[in-house]
Design an enzyme around this catalytic site. Structure first.
Site, short mmCIF file in Angstrom:
data_model
loop_
_atom_site.label_atom_id
_atom_site.label_comp_id
_atom_site.label_asym_id
_atom_site.label_seq_id
_atom_site.Cartn_x
_atom_site.Cartn_y
_atom_site.Cartn_z
N ARG A 38 14.22 32.64 27.38
CA ARG A 38 14.17 31.28 26.85
C ARG A 38 13.26 31.24 25.62
NH1 ARG A 38 16.92 26.59 26.77
NH2 ARG A 38 15.72 24.74 27.33
N THR A 83 26.07 25.21 24.65
CA THR A 83 25.49 26.43 25.19
C THR A 83 26.69 27.30 25.50
OG1 THR A 83 23.58 25.22 25.94
CG2 THR A 83 24.14 27.13 27.25
N THR A 100 21.93 29.94 24.68
CA THR A 100 22.05 28.66 23.98
C THR A 100 21.32 28.63 22.66
OG1 THR A 100 21.71 26.28 24.24
CG2 THR A 100 20.02 27.70 25.18
N ASN A 112 21.02 25.33 21.86
CA ASN A 112 20.87 23.93 22.23
C ASN A 112 22.02 23.12 21.65
OD1 ASN A 112 19.89 21.86 23.66
ND2 ASN A 112 18.32 21.26 22.23
N ASP A 154 14.49 20.25 23.90
CA ASP A 154 14.56 20.32 25.36
C ASP A 154 13.21 20.06 26.00
OD1 ASP A 154 17.22 20.58 25.91
OD2 ASP A 154 17.20 22.74 26.22
N SER A 211 14.96 24.06 30.96
CA SER A 211 16.39 24.27 30.71
C SER A 211 17.21 23.80 31.90
CB SER A 211 16.63 25.77 30.49
OG SER A 211 18.00 26.04 30.40
N SER A 212 18.48 23.59 31.66
CA SER A 212 19.42 23.32 32.75
C SER A 212 20.35 24.49 33.01
CB SER A 212 20.29 22.10 32.41
OG SER A 212 19.50 20.95 32.29
N GLY A 238 26.85 23.02 28.86
CA GLY A 238 27.01 21.60 29.15
C GLY A 238 25.71 20.83 29.32
N GLY A 239 24.58 21.35 28.80
CA GLY A 239 23.33 20.59 28.90
C GLY A 239 23.03 20.22 30.34
#
Ligand code: GLY
Length: 573
Positions: free
Chosen positions: A112, A385, A403, A405, A427, A456-457, A477-478
């Protein structure tokens, strides 16, 4: 006579041409320049790759055919995505890799992005304390320190082939160019003005006339960057010429990433989040992803409710899952962030007692409310992403989500280096209570701090059956990522849908705030009406995610399914 001979000759030529168009030689990257097809499903025994672009899936497959394993394929696919899918594939962003190795070891590699050392909690607030979201979302100041290349080198120790072999397809594609799809042409045209606005060195993505399907995109600067990485390893990105180009780009646009930030960046091996669900074992990503905890909470809240009996997409099933999502996302907003910086009570949030208590006020007869359902007692971000799922004949399975973003990230391309930087700083929670670009809320746990990773998701996940990979799944898809992974797992395990149906059937999403259910176009009207009658607000929206799934069939064959919501493609042999 003469005419019929000519006609026959032309027919033969035409059919030869079709054969070439449909069956390119996947081991020859130059053959993909002219023709490629998008294959949505494949069933095979030796190895499979599903990703957002056919050329990237094919790059992964080609290294498996050279003796590589699923990790080799995942590395080659990510690098190729950075070339052929610039909207989200990247070397200027970050990601997570979850893997189940043949020896039974679970991996969770965290690459990340991080806040630069000069970043600060209030860096996006003006003198009056008002958030300036444009700065966290576009241009140089929006970028976190990229993690992707460090992540690929951290993964390399589980691969079999040299990095130089894995990066070769990406270099070829960048240097020789490739034909873009209609979707890519639309994306590049839509972002043309942003590319002009946020760059002082004109990137390869900008051209005078509009892009159209079949145009060739050549990225010479990117090819040169990839060659430096091939020749110098991780240092080819985080030090030397590439670092210099990144820092110079930052200076042109008041960005914060410094030489030190780049040199200090490290990917981290985390302990995968593993939990049981109905006899299966789910392996997913821990903090700084909220996704693993969300699917843990949501699946376990519904586990004793016999959802399979309620029926796929029935009012009862959707309502049950929505109420689980509501509670999990309220906890996300309150408690989750980079666990290297803040204490995230993961153990408590996922304990049996907590899950039971948290769902004890669930009422199957009426809509819940995010006014009354707050976080338990103790952010949607970009949808651009990308996910890839890989499996091999050796018993390894790999699930990777990476990603930039937003679509094309910060829209800033590093001048002379040819790659887009992320806008991942958005984010973070820019200010408590202020939603980020996709409506996600956060608190202190996800506030900006130097060197911290933004929440993050992304939820790369592997479902094990009797200790062996059964389903490899994930999606972009966030904030809709965890809910899509949640649904995909329930679709397969509880509703017994085919893999294709589990991926293709319209999905839904609820994230606590706003207190609304989003359903994809095509969602059954009857269910929407039933949910409204219960008191839910339901909004129909565009597509949710692009799920890439591989299921291991009884007998051991791999069934790979690429989402039909984009150019996603499945390859296997
Ligand atoms: N930027 C998407 C995510 O990390 O969740």
């Amino acid at each position: 006579m003469k005419h019929s001979f000519l006609l026959a000759f032309l027919l033969v030529i035409a059919s030869l041409h079709r054969a070439v168009a449909q069956e390119p030689d996947i081991d020859d990257p130059s053959s993909v320049k002219a023709h490629y097809k998008i294959q949505k499903t494949v069933t095979c025994s030796n190895g499979a790759v599903v990703s957002a672009h056919p050329l990237a899936s094919r790059a992964g497959l080609s290294v498996m055919k050279k003796g590589g394993n699923a990790v080799d394929a995942a590395i080659a696919t990510q690098l190729a995505l950075a070339v052929v899918y610039p909207g989200a594939g990247n070397i200027g962003g970050g990601g997570f890799m979850v893997a189940r190795l043949a020896n039974g070891k679970n991996l969770a590699i965290d690459y990340r992005e991080k806040a630069p050392a000069a970043a600060g909690r209030d860096m996006y607030l003006d003198a009056n304390g008002n958030p300036q979201m444009n700065l966290s979302q576009n241009g140089h100041l929006a970028s976190g320190v990229p993690g992707t290349i460090a992540g690929l080198f951290a993964s390399l120790k589980y691969a079999k082939l040299p990095f130089s072999v894995l990066i070769e397809p990406a270099i070829e594609l960048a240097e020789k160019g490739f034909e873009i799809t209609a979707n890519e042409a639309n994306g590049l045209n839509a972002y043309k003005n942003a590319f002009i606005k946020y760059n002082s060195v004109q990137p390869a993505f900008v051209k005078e006339t509009p892009w159209k399907a079949g145009d060739t995109l050549v990225q010479k600067d990117l090819a040169a960057t990839l060659k430096r990485i091939r020749d110098l390893g991780q240092k080819g990105f985080y030090e030397g010429e590439t670092a210099k180009l990144i820092v110079e780009e930052m200076q042109r646009g008041k960005g914060l990433i410094s030489y030190e930030d780049l040199k200090n960046y490290q990917a981290k091996e985390r302990t995968a989040l593993v939990f049981p669900y109905k006899g299966y074992s789910i392996v997913s990503m821990p903090m700084p992803s909220s996704g693993g905890v969300i699917i843990n909470q949501a699946l376990r809240m519904i586990e004793d409710k016999n959802i399979g009996k309620m029926g796929f997409a029935s009012v009862g099933a959707v309502q049950l899952m929505v109420e689980a999502e509501r509670r999990a996302y309220a906890d996300r907003a309150e408690f989750m962030g980079d666990a290297d910086f803040v204490k995230v009570p993961v153990k408590k949030l996922t304990s049996d007692a907590y899950i039971k208590e948290r769902f004890s006020d669930y009422d199957p007869t009426k809509a819940g409310s995010s006014e009354t359902t707050k976080a338990g007692k103790i952010n949607p971000e970009s949808e651009e992403t990308t996910h890839l799922s890989v499996i091999d004949k050796f018993g390894n399975a790999v699930s990777v989500t990476t990603t930039l973003n937003g679509g094309y990230g910060s829209k800033t391309v590093v001048g002379g280096a040819g790659f887009l930087l992320n806008n991942e700083m958005d984010d973070f929670s820019v200010k408590p209570g202020v939603p980020n670009m996709y409506g996600a809320l956060g608190t202190e746990a996800n506030a900006i701090a130097p060197g911290k990773r933004m929440l993050s998701s992304m939820t790369p996940t592997i479902v094990l059956k009797a200790g062996k990979p059964f389903l490899v799944v994930g999606t972009p898809g966030g904030t809709t990522i965890p809910t899509s992974v949640f649904q995909s797992i329930v679709n397969v395990i509880d509703f017994k849908l085919s893999t294709a149906d589990a991926v293709y059937k319209p999905k839904f999403h609820h994230q606590w705030q706003p207190d609304e259910i989003y359903v994809e176009k095509g969602f059954p009207e009857k269910t929407i009406d039933g949910l409204k009658a219960m008191g839910y607000k339901v909004n129909v929206r565009g597509s949710i995610g692009r799920t890439e799934a591989i299921r291991v069939l009884p007998g051991g064959k791999f069934e790979a399914v690429a989402d039909n919501r984009g150019d996603d493609a499945a390859e296997g042999y």
